[in-house]
Scaffold this motif. Structure first.
Motif, PDB file in Angstrom:
ATOM      1  N   ALA A 114      30.975   1.122  11.546  1.00  0.00           N
ATOM      2  CA  ALA A 114      32.317   0.772  12.057  1.00  0.00           C
ATOM      3  C   ALA A 114      32.713  -0.494  11.470  1.00  0.00           C
ATOM      4  CB  ALA A 114      32.202   0.410  13.657  1.00  0.00           C
ATOM      5  N   LYS A 115      33.742  -0.250  10.457  1.00  0.00           N
ATOM      6  CA  LYS A 115      34.348  -1.417  10.026  1.00  0.00           C
ATOM      7  C   LYS A 115      36.008  -1.313   9.521  1.00  0.00           C
ATOM      8  CE  LYS A 115      32.799   0.083   5.152  1.00  0.00           C
ATOM      9  NZ  LYS A 115      32.161  -0.052   4.278  1.00  0.00           N
ATOM     10  N   GLY A 116      36.357  -2.272   9.013  1.00  0.00           N
ATOM     11  CA  GLY A 116      37.847  -2.160   8.581  1.00  0.00           C
ATOM     12  C   GLY A 116      38.635  -1.774   9.915  1.00  0.00           C
TER      13      GLY A 116
ATOM     14  N   HIS B 215      27.001  -1.635  -9.410  1.00  0.00           N
ATOM     15  CA  HIS B 215      27.362  -2.877 -10.121  1.00  0.00           C
ATOM     16  C   HIS B 215      28.239  -3.823  -8.861  1.00  0.00           C
ATOM     17  CE1 HIS B 215      26.177  -1.220 -13.940  1.00  0.00           C
ATOM     18  NE2 HIS B 215      25.447  -2.231 -14.006  1.00  0.00           N
ATOM     19  N   ARG B 216      27.788  -3.767  -7.707  1.00  0.00           N
ATOM     20  CA  ARG B 216      28.344  -4.230  -6.813  1.00  0.00           C
ATOM     21  C   ARG B 216      27.695  -5.735  -6.247  1.00  0.00           C
ATOM     22  NH1 ARG B 216      30.045  -2.329  -1.370  1.00  0.00           N
ATOM     23  NH2 ARG B 216      32.195  -2.844  -1.237  1.00  0.00           N
ATOM     24  N   HIS B 217      26.547  -5.337  -5.437  1.00  0.00           N
ATOM     25  CA  HIS B 217      25.873  -6.596  -4.994  1.00  0.00           C
ATOM     26  C   HIS B 217      24.428  -6.146  -5.157  1.00  0.00           C
ATOM     27  CE1 HIS B 217      29.664  -8.094  -2.959  1.00  0.00           C
ATOM     28  NE2 HIS B 217      29.636  -7.130  -2.038  1.00  0.00           N
TER      29      HIS B 217
ATOM     30  N   PHE C 122      19.784   3.822   2.978  1.00  0.00           N
ATOM     31  CA  PHE C 122      20.475   4.503   2.063  1.00  0.00           C
ATOM     32  C   PHE C 122      22.052   4.409   2.365  1.00  0.00           C
ATOM     33  CE2 PHE C 122      16.351   6.194   1.132  1.00  0.00           C
ATOM     34  CZ  PHE C 122      15.973   5.813  -0.181  1.00  0.00           C
ATOM     35  N   SER C 123      22.928   4.495   1.492  1.00  0.00           N
ATOM     36  CA  SER C 123      24.397   4.862   1.765  1.00  0.00           C
ATOM     37  C   SER C 123      24.613   5.986   0.775  1.00  0.00           C
ATOM     38  CB  SER C 123      25.060   3.561   1.609  1.00  0.00           C
ATOM     39  OG  SER C 123      25.051   2.506   2.316  1.00  0.00           O
ATOM     40  N   HIS C 124      25.472   7.137   1.210  1.00  0.00           N
ATOM     41  CA  HIS C 124      25.949   8.100   0.323  1.00  0.00           C
ATOM     42  C   HIS C 124      25.152   8.896  -0.240  1.00  0.00           C
ATOM     43  CE1 HIS C 124      29.391   4.473   0.236  1.00  0.00           C
ATOM     44  NE2 HIS C 124      29.750   5.511   1.072  1.00  0.00           N
TER      45      HIS C 124
ATOM     46  N   MET D  41      20.028   5.654   6.959  1.00  0.00           N
ATOM     47  CA  MET D  41      21.123   6.108   6.208  1.00  0.00           C
ATOM     48  C   MET D  41      22.535   5.580   7.081  1.00  0.00           C
ATOM     49  SD  MET D  41      22.407   8.699   3.435  1.00  0.00           S
ATOM     50  CE  MET D  41      22.942  10.121   4.345  1.00  0.00           C
ATOM     51  N   ARG D  42      23.134   4.858   6.376  1.00  0.00           N
ATOM     52  CA  ARG D  42      24.618   4.370   6.850  1.00  0.00           C
ATOM     53  C   ARG D  42      25.660   5.321   6.596  1.00  0.00           C
ATOM     54  NH1 ARG D  42      23.088  -0.878   3.981  1.00  0.00           N
ATOM     55  NH2 ARG D  42      22.720   0.740   2.339  1.00  0.00           N
ATOM     56  N   VAL D  43      26.233   5.958   7.464  1.00  0.00           N
ATOM     57  CA  VAL D  43      27.335   6.882   7.333  1.00  0.00           C
ATOM     58  C   VAL D  43      28.556   6.425   7.963  1.00  0.00           C
ATOM     59  CG1 VAL D  43      28.008   9.268   7.249  1.00  0.00           C
ATOM     60  CG2 VAL D  43      25.639   8.630   7.176  1.00  0.00           C
ATOM     61  N   GLY D  44      29.701   6.424   7.318  1.00  0.00           N
ATOM     62  CA  GLY D  44      31.026   6.274   7.998  1.00  0.00           C
ATOM     63  C   GLY D  44      31.905   7.423   7.818  1.00  0.00           C
ATOM     64  N   THR D  45      32.347   7.692   6.620  1.00  0.00           N
ATOM     65  CA  THR D  45      33.482   8.753   6.457  1.00  0.00           C
ATOM     66  C   THR D  45      32.992   9.899   7.073  1.00  0.00           C
ATOM     67  OG1 THR D  45      34.379   7.378   4.507  1.00  0.00           O
ATOM     68  CG2 THR D  45      35.066   9.716   4.816  1.00  0.00           C
ATOM     69  N   ARG D  46      31.954  10.519   6.736  1.00  0.00           N
ATOM     70  CA  ARG D  46      31.351  12.012   7.150  1.00  0.00           C
ATOM     71  C   ARG D  46      31.238  12.139   8.454  1.00  0.00           C
ATOM     72  NH1 ARG D  46      26.739  12.497   2.724  1.00  0.00           N
ATOM     73  NH2 ARG D  46      26.650  10.222   2.905  1.00  0.00           N
TER      74      ARG D  46
END
Ligand SMILES: *Cc1c(COP(=O)(O)O)cnc(C)c1O
Length: 346
Positions: free
Chosen positions: A29-31, A126-128, A180-182, A201-206
């Motif tokens: 839950a973000k943005g 190549h993010r964090h 994991f994500s994605h 696993m972290r899921v937002g959009t799906r």
């Protein structure tokens, strides 16, 4: 009013379906809360029985707490020394912070020993993250390591996930688990069964947006004006190009309506679209996201704050004041005036 109406039963059935397909699911839950708002998502996560929720930044933690979420709250953006809100999270017993640099591991172990953390591993994004090949030398004494995080690109590669999780497994604290994500849901379950440690696993959009047929966005018609061809309308006196109607509809820049979505310009056709749009703009015919009398209609002028002026040509009155008309929105950039659950009929 720009409104999001949710068919609660259908939406929640989808949410439960995802929770069943993804053991160890951590709802994100973000943005703007994927259009629904983070408070509502926190309530839904609690209803799903999630013991953990993830937010984007420390400043989003409070909304989730106020909404009554009582489980752990993971902050996805990694801790940085200059961020006081992130530092306050370290000593909050409900929050798990993400740490993505060796120097930050040291700083937290020194200044806030015992902090609950996830250690982020660098991926092909190549993010964090800390490079996988420097994990063995990583001293995590003094931290309450809840797990390791692997944030993959949008269509995450299961091979990369496996390789990184294997590197984690070799660390003395590797058994804390990997997050994991994605990953594809099937890939995730298969990998989870293979790995020696617990997985999440972290899921937002799906999760929230995976069943778009279960919710819809509408704008309210605020005014309808019959106008002749060549009438000056709007802030800038744009002239109508035919006889027709100006329809004033709720939904403007304040809601994020009709803000250009960043294009991933893959195909030639997609590359041509901005050009076509620019030409249309010159001709004063930019298609609005509002459907009136069965079709998407052009803006009479660029939208402003809370409402839009839409032009509908032809003789027949296209809408009445108070009508709720469909509007196509990008859920991650839209702020609705109201989010309601529709009452099931019959
Ligand atoms: C935002 C975020 C997610 C959720 O992304 P979706 O594409 O909306 O599912 C997962 N993991 C991390 C680390 C994120 O920052």
């Amino acid at each position: 009013m720009l409104k999001l109406s949710i068919d609660g039963d259908a939406w929640r059935a989808h949410l439960r379906g995802v929770a069943e397909a993804v053991p160890g699911l951590v709802p994100v839950a973000k943005g703007n809360g994927y259009g629904f708002g983070n408070a509502r998502l926190a309530q839904e996560a609690a209803k799903l029985g999630s013991d953990t929720i993830a937010v984007g930044i420390p400043q989003e933690v409070n909304a989730v707490k106020v909404a009554g979420f009582e489980g752990d709250i993971v902050v996805l953006n990694p801790w940085r020394p200059h961020d006081d809100a992130a530092t306050a999270c370290l000593t909050d017993p409900q929050v798990i912070s993400t740490v993505s640099r060796v120097e930050d591991v040291k700083a937290i172990a020194r200044n806030a020993p015992g902090s609950a953390v996830l250690i982020e591993i660098a991926t092909s994004m190549h993010r964090h993250g800390i490079a996988a090949d420097s994990l063995q030398a990583l001293d995590l004494d003094g931290l309450d390591v809840r797990g390791w995080t692997i944030h993959l690109p949008a269509a995450g590669s299961v091979d990369e996930a496996r390789r990184l999780a294997t590197a984690v497994a070799a660390h003395p604290k590797g058994s804390a688990g990997v997050w994991f994500s994605h990953l594809g849901f099937d890939d995730y379950r298969a990998l989870a069964a293979e790995l020696p440690m617990p997985t999440r696993m972290r899921v937002g959009t799906r999760l929230w947006l995976g069943a778009p047929e279960t919710f819809r966005a509408t704008g309210t018609v605020l005014d309808v004006h019959k106008v002749g061809k060549g009438t000056e309308v709007g802030y800038h006196g744009a002239r109508t190009r035919a006889d027709g109607y100006i329809v004033v509809v709720s939904g403007g820049t304040a809601h994020g309506v009709a803000l250009a979505a960043p294009a991933t310009a893959h195909s030639f056709r997609q590359r041509l679209i901005p050009l076509a749009e620019a030409l249309e703009e010159v001709r004063g015919r930019v298609t609005s996201p509002f459907t009136l009398a069965g079709k998407k209609r052009p803006f009479a002028e660029p939208p402003h704050m809370h409402s839009s002026l839409v032009f509908v040509d032809g003789p027949g009155e296209p809408a009445r004041v108070g009508d709720e008309v469909p509007v196509t929105v990008r859920m991650t950039t839209t702020t609705f005036d109201e989010v309601v659950f529709t009452v099931p009929r019959g």
